[in-house]
Design a protein around this motif. Structure first.
Motif, mmCIF file in Angstrom:
data_model
loop_
_atom_site.group_PDB
_atom_site.id
_atom_site.type_symbol
_atom_site.label_atom_id
_atom_site.label_comp_id
_atom_site.label_asym_id
_atom_site.label_seq_id
_atom_site.Cartn_x
_atom_site.Cartn_y
_atom_site.Cartn_z
ATOM 1 N N THR A 125 -0.881 0.762 9.610
ATOM 2 C CA THR A 125 -0.343 2.336 8.799
ATOM 3 C C THR A 125 -0.198 3.282 9.899
ATOM 4 O OG1 THR A 125 -2.600 2.250 8.416
ATOM 5 C CG2 THR A 125 -1.315 1.877 6.416
ATOM 6 N N ASP B 67 15.607 5.723 10.382
ATOM 7 C CA ASP B 67 16.213 6.712 9.207
ATOM 8 C C ASP B 67 17.754 6.219 8.949
ATOM 9 O OD1 ASP B 67 15.361 9.039 7.431
ATOM 10 O OD2 ASP B 67 17.316 9.543 8.220
ATOM 11 N N GLN C 60 4.682 7.865 2.861
ATOM 12 C CA GLN C 60 3.568 7.496 4.151
ATOM 13 C C GLN C 60 2.240 7.788 3.846
ATOM 14 O OE1 GLN C 60 3.211 5.606 6.431
ATOM 15 N NE2 GLN C 60 3.081 6.581 8.330
ATOM 16 N N LYS C 61 1.434 7.105 4.458
ATOM 17 C CA LYS C 61 0.005 7.259 4.191
ATOM 18 C C LYS C 61 -0.242 8.948 4.580
ATOM 19 C CE LYS C 61 -4.641 6.693 6.262
ATOM 20 N NZ LYS C 61 -4.973 6.997 7.752
ATOM 21 N N ASN D 165 12.583 9.942 4.700
ATOM 22 C CA ASN D 165 11.810 8.801 4.907
ATOM 23 C C ASN D 165 10.491 9.075 5.673
ATOM 24 O OD1 ASN D 165 13.199 6.442 3.778
ATOM 25 N ND2 ASN D 165 14.666 7.196 5.662
ATOM 26 N N ALA E 221 11.474 -1.394 6.378
ATOM 27 C CA ALA E 221 11.645 -0.006 6.265
ATOM 28 C C ALA E 221 13.444 0.331 5.772
ATOM 29 C CB ALA E 221 11.271 0.860 7.368
ATOM 30 N N HIS F 12 -2.983 11.942 12.852
ATOM 31 C CA HIS F 12 -2.492 10.705 12.302
ATOM 32 C C HIS F 12 -1.336 10.085 13.314
ATOM 33 C CE1 HIS F 12 -0.015 7.891 9.750
ATOM 34 N NE2 HIS F 12 -1.281 7.454 9.811
ATOM 35 N N SER G 43 6.014 16.221 13.137
ATOM 36 C CA SER G 43 6.745 15.999 11.799
ATOM 37 C C SER G 43 7.933 16.887 11.813
ATOM 38 C CB SER G 43 5.751 16.193 10.600
ATOM 39 O OG SER G 43 4.990 17.777 10.887
ATOM 40 N N SER H 237 15.258 -4.450 11.190
ATOM 41 C CA SER H 237 14.525 -3.350 11.818
ATOM 42 C C SER H 237 13.758 -3.742 12.791
ATOM 43 C CB SER H 237 14.057 -2.873 10.611
ATOM 44 O OG SER H 237 12.911 -1.946 11.213
ATOM 45 N N LYS I 208 7.791 1.449 3.942
ATOM 46 C CA LYS I 208 8.130 -0.014 4.332
ATOM 47 C C LYS I 208 7.237 -0.813 3.470
ATOM 48 C CE LYS I 208 5.057 0.054 8.273
ATOM 49 N NZ LYS I 208 4.955 -0.238 9.718
ATOM 50 N N LEU J 197 4.769 -3.942 3.193
ATOM 51 C CA LEU J 197 4.113 -4.237 3.963
ATOM 52 C C LEU J 197 4.080 -5.898 4.235
ATOM 53 C CD1 LEU J 197 1.059 -3.581 4.917
ATOM 54 C CD2 LEU J 197 -0.027 -5.096 3.249
ATOM 55 N N ALA K 33 12.254 7.528 15.121
ATOM 56 C CA ALA K 33 12.289 8.370 14.115
ATOM 57 C C ALA K 33 13.848 8.641 13.364
ATOM 58 C CB ALA K 33 11.616 9.601 13.942
ATOM 59 N N LEU L 160 7.924 20.421 13.279
ATOM 60 C CA LEU L 160 6.725 20.811 13.594
ATOM 61 C C LEU L 160 5.728 19.928 14.694
ATOM 62 C CD1 LEU L 160 5.855 20.918 9.981
ATOM 63 C CD2 LEU L 160 6.553 22.691 11.227
ATOM 64 N N GLU M 9 8.051 16.969 4.088
ATOM 65 C CA GLU M 9 7.573 16.886 5.574
ATOM 66 C C GLU M 9 7.565 15.312 5.834
ATOM 67 O OE1 GLU M 9 3.915 18.962 6.648
ATOM 68 O OE2 GLU M 9 3.868 17.879 8.349
ATOM 69 N N ARG M 10 8.294 14.914 7.014
ATOM 70 C CA ARG M 10 8.270 13.463 7.103
ATOM 71 C C ARG M 10 7.760 13.413 8.640
ATOM 72 N NH1 ARG M 10 11.923 10.143 9.122
ATOM 73 N NH2 ARG M 10 13.580 10.871 10.902
ATOM 74 N N GLU M 11 7.274 12.047 8.855
ATOM 75 C CA GLU M 11 6.363 12.161 10.203
ATOM 76 C C GLU M 11 7.624 11.609 11.166
ATOM 77 O OE1 GLU M 11 2.247 9.916 9.802
ATOM 78 O OE2 GLU M 11 3.443 8.615 10.751
ATOM 79 N N ILE M 12 7.517 12.040 12.239
ATOM 80 C CA ILE M 12 8.395 11.761 13.480
ATOM 81 C C ILE M 12 7.578 11.353 14.703
ATOM 82 C CG2 ILE M 12 10.375 13.052 12.574
ATOM 83 C CD1 ILE M 12 9.705 15.048 14.691
ATOM 84 N N LYS N 288 2.690 18.454 16.747
ATOM 85 C CA LYS N 288 1.353 18.629 16.284
ATOM 86 C C LYS N 288 0.629 18.562 17.586
ATOM 87 C CE LYS N 288 0.813 17.936 11.714
ATOM 88 N NZ LYS N 288 1.572 16.793 11.012
ATOM 89 N N PRO O 218 0.910 -1.250 0.044
ATOM 90 C CA PRO O 218 -0.225 0.154 -0.117
ATOM 91 C C PRO O 218 0.873 1.329 -0.111
ATOM 92 C CG PRO O 218 -0.959 -1.451 1.507
ATOM 93 C CD PRO O 218 0.477 -2.199 0.988
ATOM 94 N N TYR O 219 1.945 1.484 0.524
ATOM 95 C CA TYR O 219 2.837 2.312 0.782
ATOM 96 C C TYR O 219 3.393 2.822 -0.705
ATOM 97 C CZ TYR O 219 2.247 1.364 5.534
ATOM 98 O OH TYR O 219 1.940 1.151 6.650
#
Ligand SMILES: Cc1cc2nc3c(=O)[nH]c(=O)nc-3n(C[C@H](O)[C@H](O)[C@H](O)COP(=O)(O)OP(=O)(O)OC[C@H]3O[C@@H](n4cnc5c(N)ncnc54)[C@H](O)[C@@H]3O)c2cc1C
Ligand SMILES: Cc1cc2nc3c(=O)[nH]c(=O)nc-3n(C[C@H](O)[C@H](O)[C@H](O)COP(=O)(O)OP(=O)(O)OC[C@H]3O[C@@H](n4cnc5c(N)ncnc54)[C@H](O)[C@@H]3O)c2cc1C
Lengths: 249, 323
Positions: free
Chosen positions: B251, B100, A176-177, A140, A124, B244, A162, B115, A117, A119, B96, B187, A155-158, B189, A37-38
């Motif tokens: 996901t 990476d 990413q989703k 990533n 990843a 999210h 982000s 991982s 990653k 599925l 994170a 950023l 912009e990456r999710e952390i 959230k 899906p990714y």
């Protein structure tokens, strides 16, 4: 602009998992295969860039003949061409990264899009490994991507929120989703894809760094206990059990 | 040597790094190796804390070029340190940054990588890793062919164990600059106070919450028992204003808390993929047939709008969370 999208064929999450007779791989019987899906977000992003500023989009998968389904679907969705890197055996992410790097190295890709990653395997790892092997930038788990003149802003999710990563193209970006909302293939796209051929190449020789030596099913969880009575009694019984039996508190 | 890449936050060792170090110490003892802790940044003040978790050596790469995280720069620093020390095992926490940088460093070292592992051991002098795959429906043992072996450890799985180490300080050169990418801005959230993947107790809500505003009762319970609030994808996607970063599952986030309380969550496989590693699972659901009960150590069949406030009340009455 030239974009490579790496797509992996994976078992659908709903599939029942059975271990094969070798004790280290998945029994493929009854498995339904889908595009990870990714990787769909990665492909959608490439097509949107193509529609926006114009780009050539190449879809690529490393795998057996079965992975052609993934590539046919990518062509139907709008990829200009598709490449299957064929090899035998189940390699690790490092091996796949070496194969894709050997293919991509002199082809002038400005952008390589992957899923964050695969599925099921969930390593990843392929994206950042590929970025290192090609000596290019990476970002990533990306939920927003902007391209400038030879640069990118992602912009990456952390953990909590982000972060904004800026860098130079070429780059490997893993999706990413949230990056976009993937489209469905149109009838026109499916018809057009039928006229396109999938280029089949032998994958470059590569050595694996790691391998699965045992694949096993998880131990059964012990049967749970239900709390009886009115809500207040249930609540008290639960907290007491968590405190005295489970020793959570 | 076993080298552990560590992260500091506000001058303190992050808990996932302390866990990776503790596991590194255990593996080093089992295989007669030295344990090194590696830090990088504009300042590595606070790195001495690694000695508490058994580090024989504390390596720091300090300099203004490392002030902001850069994947390629940090990967180079780590790979150089591995080579300089002749380390054969490289660990980092699966944060994170860890997720990476570790695969990039692994490729630089022509090394295999496992991982987000939940178990590690040394077999014939080489690392072996255990990791959940296929949405937690199977476990894979990963063995390595490469001379250097790299793994990231899943937060909240490996126990923190204090053990004094020599902590001999050693400085490494920081790279000159001109990196391929760099982090420009962070950023934060709303709703993301504590990272779910590090939380010990998680109270999660699903579609059964009916509305975002109703998450207030989960917040109250979480506050009472020292937890953090999470959500199912159905709740996050419902347009209730939940970020999210709260989502648990395939996901979303993969979490391994000591206690996971699922409220109004049915237990779809994609949700379970993110929380089946929890030590204790509690399900609160009005449907006695909900699949989540198959996983739950403790279950309450009932209306969450009645049960959750009672839990908050009972927690206060029992003095839970106040110590
Ligand atoms: C010759 C060969 C054939 C293989 N054939 C298959 C197969 O048919 N089906 C299968 O499930 N596994 C196959 N594998 C194994 C699998 O590709 C690797 O184990 C995988 O790269 C690591 O799994 P992961 O999903 O955890 O990767 P991750 O590192 O989590 O993947 C991240 C991203 O890398 C990209 N990527 C990863 N693997 C591939 C790939 N094979 N092709 C294109 N892009 C990829 C995707 O964009 C993916 O989202 C094959 C390996 C080799 C060497
Ligand atoms: C590719 C893919 C990825 C996905 N990834 C994720 C993911 O990361 N995370 C995730 O969570 N899902 C994910 N999903 C979605 C998943 O399949 C489910 O749809 C989702 O988890 C359902 O959320 P839910 O349990 O909150 O809702 P539902 O399945 O609708 O369950 C709601 C539950 O609440 C109960 N309930 C209702 N009212 C009350 C009440 N008053 N008191 C007590 N109980 C009540 C009901 O009995 C029911 O069991 C994914 C799906 C796909 C296809």
């Amino acid at each position: 602009m030239k974009i490579l999208v790496a797509l992996k064929q994976v078992p659908d999450t709903e599939s029942r998992i059975k271990v094969a007779a070798d004790g280290r791989s998945l029994d493929p019987a009854d498995v339904k295969w889908i595009t990870s899906p990714y990787d769909e977000y990665a492909l959608e992003e490439a097509i949107r860039i193509k529609e926006g500023k114009g780009a050539e989009v190449v879809a690529l998968s490393v795998g057996s003949d079965a992975a052609k389904d993934v590539l046919k679907n990518a062509l139907a969705l709008g990829a200009d061409s598709a490449v299957l890197l064929k090899g035998d055996g189940q390699g690790d992410a490092y091996q796949v990264a070496q194969m894709i790097a050997a293919y991509a190295k002199d082809k002038g890709f400005d952008l390589i899009l992957c899923g964050n990653k695969g599925l099921g395997g969930d390593n990843a790892a392929m994206g950042p490994m590929l970025a290192e092997l090609l000596g290019v930038a990476q970002a990533n788990v990306v939920v927003k991507l902007e391209l400038g003149d030879g640069t990118f802003k992602a912009e990456r999710e952390i953990e909590v929120g982000s972060e904004i990563v800026e860098g130079a193209l070429p780059a490997v970006i893993t999706a990413q989703k949230g990056l976009n909302e993937p489209r469905y293939a149109s009838l026109k796209g499916i018809m057009a894809a039928k006229k396109k051929t999938i280029e089949e190449l032998e994958a470059a020789p590569a050595t694996a760094g790691a391998q699965v030596s045992v694949l096993a099913l998880p131990p059964e969880r012990p049967a749970g206990r239900r709390m009886e009575g009115e809500p207040a009694a249930q609540a008290l019984a639960l907290l007491q059990a968590l405190k005295d039996e489970a020793k959570v508190f | 040597m076993i080298l552990v890449f560590c992260e500091l936050k506000d001058g303190q060792l992050r808990k996932p790094s302390a866990e990776a170090l503790s596991e590194g110490r255990r593996l080093a003892d089992a295989s007669g190796k030295q344990l090194g802790a590696l830090f990088a940044g504009a300042s590595c003040a606070g790195s001495a804390e690694a000695a508490k978790f058994g580090a024989d050596a504390i390596l720091t790469a300090e300099g203004p070029t490392l002030a902001s995280y850069s994947s390629d720069a940090y990967a180079a620093v780590i790979a150089d340190a591995v080579k300089a020390k002749g380390a054969t095992v490289l660990l980092a926490a699966a944060t994170a940054v860890g997720k990476d940088v570790a695969p990039r460093a692994a490729a630089r070292l022509a090394a295999g990588y496992a991982s987000d592992v939940t178990g590690l051991s040394m077999v014939d002098g080489k690392l072996q890793a255990l990791r959940p795959v296929y949405a937690g429906k199977a476990f894979a043992t990963t063995s390595f062919a490469s001379a250097v072996q790299v793994a990231t450890t899943r937060p909240n799985v490996f126990p923190v164990a204090e053990k004094a180490g020599a902590g001999t300080a050693e400085t490494l050169a920081a790279p000159a600059g001109d990196f391929k990418s760099v982090v420009k801005e962070i950023l934060a959230k709303a709703g993301g106070k504590v990272d779910l993947s590090e939380a010990n107790v998680i109270v999660s809500g699903g579609r059964g919450m009916k509305d975002g505003a109703n998450f207030k009762i989960l917040e109250e319970l979480a506050d009472a028992i020292g937890g953090v609030v999470g959500a199912s994808r159905a709740a996050v996607d419902a347009g209730w204003g939940l970020p999210h970063s709260m989502q648990v599952g395939q996901t979303g986030k993969v979490v391994s808390p000591t206690l996971y309380i699922a409220c109004g969550i049915s237990g779809a496989i994609q949700h379970v993929a993110g929380m089946s590693g929890s030590k204790f699972i509690v399900a609160i659901n009005k449907d006695p047939e909900a699949p989540i009960f198959k996983l739950a150590n403790y279950g309450i069949v009932g209306d969450l709008f009645e049960v959750v406030p009672e839990l908050t009340k009972a927690a206060k009455a029992l003095g839970i969370g106040s110590n």
